[in-house]
Design an enzyme around this catalytic site. Structure first.
Site, PDB file in Angstrom:
ATOM      1  N   ASP A  41      24.997 -57.106  43.415  1.00 36.32           N
ATOM      2  CA  ASP A  41      26.364 -56.496  42.864  1.00 36.32           C
ATOM      3  C   ASP A  41      26.143 -55.193  42.199  1.00 36.32           C
ATOM      4  O   ASP A  41      24.938 -54.727  42.145  1.00 36.32           O
ATOM      5  CB  ASP A  41      26.670 -57.531  41.629  1.00 36.32           C
ATOM      6  CG  ASP A  41      28.312 -57.633  41.495  1.00 36.32           C
ATOM      7  OD1 ASP A  41      28.939 -58.458  40.835  1.00 36.32           O
ATOM      8  OD2 ASP A  41      28.738 -56.296  41.681  1.00 36.32           O
ATOM      9  N   GLU A  72      36.781 -58.165  34.336  1.00 32.01           N
ATOM     10  CA  GLU A  72      35.510 -58.198  34.008  1.00 32.01           C
ATOM     11  C   GLU A  72      35.234 -58.381  32.666  1.00 32.01           C
ATOM     12  O   GLU A  72      36.011 -58.686  31.902  1.00 32.01           O
ATOM     13  CB  GLU A  72      34.547 -57.089  34.821  1.00 32.01           C
ATOM     14  CG  GLU A  72      34.564 -57.244  36.335  1.00 32.01           C
ATOM     15  CD  GLU A  72      33.575 -56.578  37.128  1.00 32.01           C
ATOM     16  OE1 GLU A  72      34.136 -55.727  37.928  1.00 32.01           O
ATOM     17  OE2 GLU A  72      32.520 -56.839  36.842  1.00 32.01           O
TER      18      GLU A  72
HETATM   19  C1  GLC Z   1      31.983 -55.659  40.411  1.00 34.42           C
HETATM   20  C2  GLC Z   1      32.077 -57.161  40.498  1.00 34.42           C
HETATM   21  C3  GLC Z   1      32.141 -57.535  42.057  1.00 34.42           C
HETATM   22  C4  GLC Z   1      32.691 -56.658  42.955  1.00 34.42           C
HETATM   23  C5  GLC Z   1      31.828 -55.526  42.844  1.00 34.42           C
HETATM   24  C6  GLC Z   1      32.253 -54.202  43.893  1.00 34.42           C
HETATM   25  O1  GLC Z   1      31.052 -55.372  39.588  1.00 34.42           O
HETATM   26  O2  GLC Z   1      31.268 -57.799  39.643  1.00 34.42           O
HETATM   27  O3  GLC Z   1      32.864 -58.703  41.916  1.00 34.42           O
HETATM   28  O4  GLC Z   1      32.819 -57.071  44.095  1.00 34.42           O
HETATM   29  O5  GLC Z   1      31.577 -54.875  41.391  1.00 34.42           O
HETATM   30  O6  GLC Z   1      33.472 -53.851  43.160  1.00 34.42           O
END
Ligand code: GLC
Length: 603
Positions: A299, A485
């Protein structure tokens, strides 16, 4: 980095000429893959530098076309809200085509694969259909609908030239104070598993790769353990690993059975060990026990939290089981770190080749070696995707109280009040055009609750009145601001909490003074505390985050479609009950506002 601006037809013609030249032989790097059996031989022909580049996923705004060529970059992503100028399908397609022109000119000649978060429709691009967020789909609880949503989403992802979707999230949120609760289908992992699999199948049926995330335990972190002073997001799972797995595994088993293309590792830790640095989860559990042989992507810069130095982070992540490093900003340093770690024996050639293989298989599955690399812009916001989204909205609505007032007659006079009345940005929530969502009430498209009410009433002799004294019914629309988030973490789920719409309480109090029946519609990413007000409402409907097709709400409010939604989460009376789920002991002995599964079904 300033990209070449797309200049319409001229650029397209140039791209056709260059890409067709490159996909033949001249001007293109050395690797040719026509079948899966070619991959091992391809890997043997690749240099260390070419292999290292394939393990890099950079952010589009932080890399140039010439960098893609020079470093054999394997993948590019858009962070939430990172879009090419104009943000039209044509602009996306032109950008991705130019990236592949650059990739084919690299020494390896391996195309890039582009990934985005299309988590409720293709929420990145202007005028795309925005579907209900997962929590509403959990309320609809309809596997066939999920497949249709996967298909519709895939078509609007493909329309912009993208092959890879970072979805579905199979988080099973256990504490609705978490800012990603709305990205979770349900607190019940069986409901999550039942809905995720057909969605994956829908994406794959249209040639769009899926990413099941975030492995593992993202919804099980304990309140007040969040990373970087977050309340809960990216926190620590403090229960036993066995208990955490019992609440999460079945969704991954279902996703793997549905042939999910990739799995994204999770930011959280389990009993103090970061998942991104835990081979017992990313390798022993995922590969040996679950037999997943697809790609694991990290991530967003998550590896920075797993070890002191970048070299240690890169080595630990890759040796733990990460095959592709989502390092949007420091991708060049990470590239160099891969070279350092392999040259110093910290990452074995075998492990490097295994990771490269999974990247090449992913690209093969995406059809990137088929020779048809040139993307052409397609249609977004189609009538079909709007139809599916409208059906999803209607099925997601949960009727929780009704004193014989719903369904409404279509020829009545309605006084609509409340901050969620006419706000498509609120209806869409986070991950809409931008990462945190849109606070602009007009967004640039979509049907608000007010638009939908006006449409039905006007053509049936009814009316939205501006004076409540003229009204037969009050519709009170309250809810939450958009967030995503960690920005959605909260310790206050009240109607005037920090993430609630500022005018909620003003509208609630105003409605109470009007002496007319009140139908309250909540537009929010999770249950909010309503115990002090519910008695004053004649009906109460939870609409979740319905997206752009607001007419799905009036379909059920006026009875054209039945209410069939059921609560995918327990509805707390107090903040302290936010972590109550049907998985807890003595659940039935505790009084909650509404139990998991509640919902009045109408015919
Ligand atoms: C974010 C998220 C993830 C996402 C990624 C790319 O921090 O945790 O769900 O797919 O970054 O955007």
């Amino acid at each position: 980095m300033q990209f070449i601006k797309s200049k319409g037809l001229f650029t397209f013609i140039i791209l056709v000429l260059v890409l067709s030249a490159c996909t033949s032989d001249n001007g293109r790097g050395k690797i040719r893959i026509q079948s899966l059996s070619d991959i091992d031989q391809a890997i043997q022909a690749m240099t260390l530098e070419e292999k290292a580049g394939q393990l890099i996923q950079a952010e589009r705004s932080k890399i140039s076309y010439s960098d893609i060529t020079r470093y054999n970059i394997g993948s590019i992503l858009s962070g939430g809200g990172s879009v090419p100028q104009g943000n039209t399908p044509e602009a996306w397609v032109s950008m991705i085509n130019q990236m592949n022109v650059a990739a084919l000119k690299s020494s390896s000649g391996i195309p890039i694969i582009y990934g985005i978060d299309a988590v409720h429709g293709n929420n990145n691009v202007k005028n795309a259909t925005i579907f209900p967020h997962n929590i509403g789909l959990g309320a609809a609880n309809d596997p066939d609908l999920m497949r249709a949503i996967g298909v519709a989403t895939a078509k609007e992802v493909s329309a912009i030239g993208v092959d890879w979707n970072f979805a579905p999230a199979v988080s099973s949120a256990q504490d609705i104070r978490w800012g990603r609760t709305y990205e979770s289908y349900s607190e019940d992992i069986q409901r999550v598993a039942t809905l995720a699999a057909p969605y994956i199948e829908g994406l794959l049926s249209e040639g769009i790769l899926s990413t099941t995330k975030h492995f593992i335990g993202d919804g099980f972190t304990t309140f007040l353990t969040g990373e970087d002073n977050n309340l809960i997001d990216r926190g620590d799972v403090t229960m036993s690993k066995e208990a955490m797995l019992a609440g999460n595994l079945s969704a991954y088993v279902a996703a793997i059975d549905a042939n999910t293309s990739a799995i994204m590792a999770s930011f959280n830790s389990v009993n103090g060990v970061k998942v991104h640095g835990d081979p017992s989860l990313l390798t022993d559990l995922l590969r040996t026990e679950l037999q997943f042989d697809g790609l694991v992507v990290s991530d967003w810069e998550a590896i920075h939290a797993i070890a002191p130095s970048l070299n240690e982070q890169v080595a630990l992540a890759i040796n733990s089981g990460v095959d592709l490093l989502m390092q949007p900003n420091d991708w060049k340093e990470v590239y160099k770190s891969i070279l350092y770690n392999v040259n110093h024996g910290k990452i074995s050639q075998e492990r490097l080749d295994e990771a490269v293989r999974r990247n090449l298989v992913l690209k093969f599955e995406a059809g990137l070696f088929d020779g048809e690399l040139l993307r052409v812009a397609g249609e977004i916001g189609t009538a079909e995707s709007k139809r599916v989204a409208r059906e999803a909205v209607a099925k997601s609505m949960v009727l929780l109280k009704n004193e014989d007032i719903l369904p409404l007659k279509k020829n009545i006079k309605v006084y609509l009040t409340g901050p969620a009345s006419d706000h498509v940005g609120v209806q869409c929530g986070g991950w809409t055009l931008s990462w945190q969502g849109e606070t602009d009430p007009n967004l640039n498209h979509g049907i608000s609750l007010k638009d939908a009410l006006n449409e039905v009433l006007t053509i049936n002799g009814g009316e939205l009145v501006s004076n409540p004294e003229d009204a037969d019914v009050i519709i009170l629309a309250i809810g939450e601001k958009p967030y995503a988030e960690m920005h959605g973490d909260t310790d206050d789920l009240s109607l005037d909490g920090p993430l609630s719409l500022a005018d909620n309480m003003k509208a609630v109090k105003h409605a109470q003074t009007l002496g007319k029946p009140i139908v309250t519609v909540m537009i929010a990413g999770r249950p909010l505390l309503i115990n002090d007000f519910l008695d004053g409402w004649d009906a109460f409907v939870m609409a979740w985050l319905p997206g752009t097709e607001g007419n799905g709400m009036t379909d059920v409010l006026f009875g054209d479609k039945p209410f069939q939604g059921t609560l995918p989460f327990t509805w707390p009376i107090t903040n302290e009950q936010a972590s109550h789920t049907l998985n807890m002991e003595s659940y039935d002995l505790v009084k909650h506002q509404f139990k998991f599964g509640a919902g009045i079904i109408t015919r």
